[in-house]
Design a protein around this motif. Structure first.
Motif, PDB file in Angstrom:
ATOM      1  N   ALA A 175       0.834  -1.202   0.000  1.00 34.26           N
ATOM      2  CA  ALA A 175       0.000   0.000   0.000  1.00 34.26           C
ATOM      3  C   ALA A 175       0.871   1.256   0.000  1.00 34.26           C
ATOM      4  CB  ALA A 175      -0.926  -0.006   1.210  1.00 34.26           C
ATOM      5  N   LYS A 176       1.943   1.237   0.778  1.00 35.73           N
ATOM      6  CA  LYS A 176       2.845   2.385   0.825  1.00 35.73           C
ATOM      7  C   LYS A 176       3.490   2.627  -0.534  1.00 35.73           C
ATOM      8  CE  LYS A 176       6.834   4.199   3.351  1.00 35.73           C
ATOM      9  NZ  LYS A 176       7.838   3.934   4.412  1.00 35.73           N
ATOM     10  N   ALA A 177       3.887   1.540  -1.201  1.00 36.94           N
ATOM     11  CA  ALA A 177       4.490   1.674  -2.526  1.00 36.94           C
ATOM     12  C   ALA A 177       3.477   2.210  -3.534  1.00 36.94           C
ATOM     13  CB  ALA A 177       5.033   0.322  -2.992  1.00 36.94           C
ATOM     14  N   GLU A 178       2.223   1.760  -3.432  1.00 38.17           N
ATOM     15  CA  GLU A 178       1.186   2.235  -4.343  1.00 38.17           C
ATOM     16  C   GLU A 178       0.905   3.720  -4.137  1.00 38.17           C
ATOM     17  OE1 GLU A 178      -1.529   2.192  -7.397  1.00 38.17           O
ATOM     18  OE2 GLU A 178       0.006   0.729  -6.810  1.00 38.17           O
ATOM     19  N   VAL A 179       0.850   4.152  -2.868  1.00 41.51           N
ATOM     20  CA  VAL A 179       0.643   5.576  -2.581  1.00 41.51           C
ATOM     21  C   VAL A 179       1.792   6.411  -3.136  1.00 41.51           C
ATOM     22  CG1 VAL A 179       0.533   7.276  -0.735  1.00 41.51           C
ATOM     23  CG2 VAL A 179      -0.792   5.178  -0.554  1.00 41.51           C
ATOM     24  N   GLU A 180       3.000   5.906  -3.009  1.00 42.66           N
ATOM     25  CA  GLU A 180       4.154   6.624  -3.537  1.00 42.66           C
ATOM     26  C   GLU A 180       4.084   6.719  -5.060  1.00 42.66           C
ATOM     27  OE1 GLU A 180       7.624   8.784  -3.573  1.00 42.66           O
ATOM     28  OE2 GLU A 180       6.331   8.227  -1.898  1.00 42.66           O
ATOM     29  N   ASN A 181       3.635   5.644  -5.713  1.00 44.10           N
ATOM     30  CA  ASN A 181       3.490   5.673  -7.173  1.00 44.10           C
ATOM     31  C   ASN A 181       2.429   6.682  -7.599  1.00 44.10           C
ATOM     32  OD1 ASN A 181       5.443   3.698  -7.538  1.00 44.10           O
ATOM     33  ND2 ASN A 181       3.970   2.024  -7.488  1.00 44.10           N
ATOM     34  N   ILE A 182       1.316   6.715  -6.858  1.00 46.15           N
ATOM     35  CA  ILE A 182       0.248   7.663  -7.181  1.00 46.15           C
ATOM     36  C   ILE A 182       0.749   9.098  -7.019  1.00 46.15           C
ATOM     37  CG2 ILE A 182      -2.002   8.517  -6.446  1.00 46.15           C
ATOM     38  CD1 ILE A 182      -2.731   5.650  -5.711  1.00 46.15           C
ATOM     39  N   ARG A 183       1.490   9.354  -5.928  1.00 47.28           N
ATOM     40  CA  ARG A 183       2.013  10.699  -5.694  1.00 47.28           C
ATOM     41  C   ARG A 183       2.983  11.104  -6.800  1.00 47.28           C
ATOM     42  NH1 ARG A 183       6.372  13.098  -3.824  1.00 47.28           N
ATOM     43  NH2 ARG A 183       7.431  11.102  -3.566  1.00 47.28           N
ATOM     44  N   ARG A 184       3.828  10.174  -7.226  1.00 54.05           N
ATOM     45  CA  ARG A 184       4.798  10.490  -8.280  1.00 54.05           C
ATOM     46  C   ARG A 184       4.090  10.748  -9.615  1.00 54.05           C
ATOM     47  NH1 ARG A 184       7.609   6.494  -7.591  1.00 54.05           N
ATOM     48  NH2 ARG A 184       6.861   5.132  -9.259  1.00 54.05           N
ATOM     49  N   ARG A 185       3.075   9.920  -9.920  1.00 50.18           N
ATOM     50  CA  ARG A 185       2.330  10.133 -11.161  1.00 50.18           C
ATOM     51  C   ARG A 185       1.592  11.471 -11.143  1.00 50.18           C
ATOM     52  NH1 ARG A 185       1.190   4.461 -10.763  1.00 50.18           N
ATOM     53  NH2 ARG A 185      -0.803   4.931  -9.753  1.00 50.18           N
ATOM     54  N   ALA A 186       1.047  11.816  -9.966  1.00 48.13           N
ATOM     55  CA  ALA A 186       0.342  13.096  -9.851  1.00 48.13           C
ATOM     56  C   ALA A 186       1.298  14.263 -10.089  1.00 48.13           C
ATOM     57  CB  ALA A 186      -0.310  13.217  -8.479  1.00 48.13           C
ATOM     58  N   GLN A 187       2.498  14.171  -9.530  1.00 50.52           N
ATOM     59  CA  GLN A 187       3.491  15.230  -9.743  1.00 50.52           C
ATOM     60  C   GLN A 187       3.866  15.336 -11.222  1.00 50.52           C
ATOM     61  OE1 GLN A 187       6.703  14.185  -7.088  1.00 50.52           O
ATOM     62  NE2 GLN A 187       5.836  15.347  -5.382  1.00 50.52           N
ATOM     63  N   GLU A 188       4.004  14.183 -11.876  1.00 49.57           N
ATOM     64  CA  GLU A 188       4.341  14.196 -13.301  1.00 49.57           C
ATOM     65  C   GLU A 188       3.206  14.794 -14.123  1.00 49.57           C
ATOM     66  OE1 GLU A 188       5.201  10.174 -14.229  1.00 49.57           O
ATOM     67  OE2 GLU A 188       7.160  10.157 -13.236  1.00 49.57           O
ATOM     68  N   ASP A 189       1.959  14.466 -13.752  1.00 51.07           N
ATOM     69  CA  ASP A 189       0.801  15.016 -14.479  1.00 51.07           C
ATOM     70  C   ASP A 189       0.727  16.533 -14.317  1.00 51.07           C
ATOM     71  OD1 ASP A 189       0.144  12.483 -15.271  1.00 51.07           O
ATOM     72  OD2 ASP A 189      -1.392  12.175 -13.727  1.00 51.07           O
ATOM     73  N   VAL A 190       0.999  17.011 -13.096  1.00 51.36           N
ATOM     74  CA  VAL A 190       0.971  18.455 -12.866  1.00 51.36           C
ATOM     75  C   VAL A 190       2.066  19.147 -13.684  1.00 51.36           C
ATOM     76  CG1 VAL A 190       1.361  20.255 -11.148  1.00 51.36           C
ATOM     77  CG2 VAL A 190      -0.080  18.301 -10.587  1.00 51.36           C
ATOM     78  N   ALA A 191       3.248  18.549 -13.687  1.00 48.56           N
ATOM     79  CA  ALA A 191       4.351  19.141 -14.453  1.00 48.56           C
ATOM     80  C   ALA A 191       4.024  19.164 -15.947  1.00 48.56           C
ATOM     81  CB  ALA A 191       5.639  18.360 -14.211  1.00 48.56           C
ATOM     82  N   LYS A 192       3.440  18.074 -16.455  1.00 47.38           N
ATOM     83  CA  LYS A 192       3.068  18.027 -17.871  1.00 47.38           C
ATOM     84  C   LYS A 192       1.970  19.040 -18.178  1.00 47.38           C
ATOM     85  CE  LYS A 192       4.310  13.185 -18.652  1.00 47.38           C
ATOM     86  NZ  LYS A 192       3.794  11.820 -18.972  1.00 47.38           N
ATOM     87  N   ALA A 193       0.998  19.172 -17.266  1.00 48.78           N
ATOM     88  CA  ALA A 193      -0.088  20.130 -17.486  1.00 48.78           C
ATOM     89  C   ALA A 193       0.456  21.550 -17.572  1.00 48.78           C
ATOM     90  CB  ALA A 193      -1.124  20.011 -16.376  1.00 48.78           C
ATOM     91  N   ARG A 194       1.382  21.881 -16.683  1.00 46.17           N
ATOM     92  CA  ARG A 194       1.971  23.215 -16.728  1.00 46.17           C
ATOM     93  C   ARG A 194       2.751  23.421 -18.021  1.00 46.17           C
ATOM     94  NH1 ARG A 194       4.419  23.638 -10.554  1.00 46.17           N
ATOM     95  NH2 ARG A 194       2.404  23.955  -9.476  1.00 46.17           N
ATOM     96  N   LYS A 195       3.512  22.404 -18.398  1.00 48.83           N
ATOM     97  CA  LYS A 195       4.339  22.525 -19.598  1.00 48.83           C
ATOM     98  C   LYS A 195       3.482  22.703 -20.838  1.00 48.83           C
ATOM     99  CE  LYS A 195       7.660  19.959 -22.407  1.00 48.83           C
ATOM    100  NZ  LYS A 195       8.456  18.707 -22.544  1.00 48.83           N
ATOM    101  N   PHE A 196       2.512  21.786 -21.035  1.00 46.01           N
ATOM    102  CA  PHE A 196       1.702  21.839 -22.240  1.00 46.01           C
ATOM    103  C   PHE A 196       0.704  22.991 -22.191  1.00 46.01           C
ATOM    104  CE2 PHE A 196       2.988  17.298 -22.221  1.00 46.01           C
ATOM    105  CZ  PHE A 196       3.690  17.307 -23.421  1.00 46.01           C
ATOM    106  N   GLY A 197       0.266  23.387 -20.982  1.00 48.09           N
ATOM    107  CA  GLY A 197      -0.605  24.544 -20.878  1.00 48.09           C
ATOM    108  C   GLY A 197       0.102  25.802 -21.348  1.00 48.09           C
ATOM    109  N   THR A 198       1.357  25.969 -20.955  1.00 46.57           N
ATOM    110  CA  THR A 198       2.144  27.119 -21.394  1.00 46.57           C
ATOM    111  C   THR A 198       2.388  27.074 -22.888  1.00 46.57           C
ATOM    112  OG1 THR A 198       3.218  27.177 -19.236  1.00 46.57           O
ATOM    113  CG2 THR A 198       4.299  28.366 -21.022  1.00 46.57           C
ATOM    114  N   GLU A 199       2.665  25.887 -23.410  1.00 43.25           N
ATOM    115  CA  GLU A 199       2.906  25.747 -24.835  1.00 43.25           C
ATOM    116  C   GLU A 199       1.667  26.110 -25.640  1.00 43.25           C
ATOM    117  OE1 GLU A 199       4.276  21.833 -25.587  1.00 43.25           O
ATOM    118  OE2 GLU A 199       6.285  22.170 -24.770  1.00 43.25           O
TER     119      GLU A 199
END
Length: 204
Positions: free
Chosen positions: A73-97
């Protein structure tokens, strides 16, 4: 001469004596039972130890299982948090583009207008209007909206910023005059609209 005494039948002995003997037998049996309970047989002790060992083994297996599930469960939560951070970074990048891509035609139009030195006022006006339409299209594409309350519209502190309150024929607490437009981006206020608020009818 007296008659000889006949031998007594053992079954016809004194009842009191029989009762006393029976009580002693019962007491001995009770003592034996108490001793057996206080000091169980070795086989009973062995069975109890085996049961405790089995229970301990089962408990240890459950603890190991729960620990493994916790780690998963801890590993899954960490994966979700990492994916969320990546999604936010991509949203900012592509939103600016996306926004930058929408503004490129606007810049092209402004540069083309400045490159033409000999133009009539009407041609300049048409060029500016065309450029403004391009800019509005870019704003709409990126959900960037104007905040421009009309006079008489209710003052909203979440969208408007009051500069002052002035006497007006308009109802108290409504916008009396718009000084500068505001803007929202996806329902988030980028800049509140600057307004003057009506304080109601002037005193006579």
């Amino acid at each position: 001469m007296s008659a000889p005494q006949e031998p007594q039948d053992p079954k016809q002995q004194d009842p009191a004596v029989d009762t006393q003997e029976q009580m002693e037998v019962n007491q001995d049996q009770q003592s034996a039972d108490d001793a057996e309970q206080a000091f169980p047989a070795p086989e009973a002790e062995a069975r109890t130890d085996l049961e405790w060992a089995t229970l301990l083994s089962e408990t240890q297996e459950k603890v190991a299982q729960y620990h493994d599930e916790l780690l998963r469960a801890k590993a899954e939560v960490e994966n979700i948090r990492r994916r969320a951070q990546e999604d936010v970074a991509k949203a900012r990048k592509f939103g600016t583009e996306s926004f930058a891509e929408s503004l490129i035609p606007v810049k092209d139009s402004l540069e083309a207008a400045l490159a033409l030195t000999e133009q009539t006022a009407e041609a300049w006006k048409e060029g500016v209007e065309a450029t403004l339409r391009q800019l509005n299209t870019a704003f709409e594409r990126n959900v960037l909206k104007d905040v421009a309350p009309a006079p008489g519209e209710k003052f909203d502190p979440h969208l408007h910023q009051a500069i002052s309150a002035v006497p007006s024929d308009l109802p108290e607490g409504t916008v009396a005059q718009l000084l500068q437009k505001g803007y929202t981006l996806s329902e988030r206020v980028l800049r509140p609209a600057l307004v003057m608020v009506s304080s109601g009818q002037p005193a006579a």
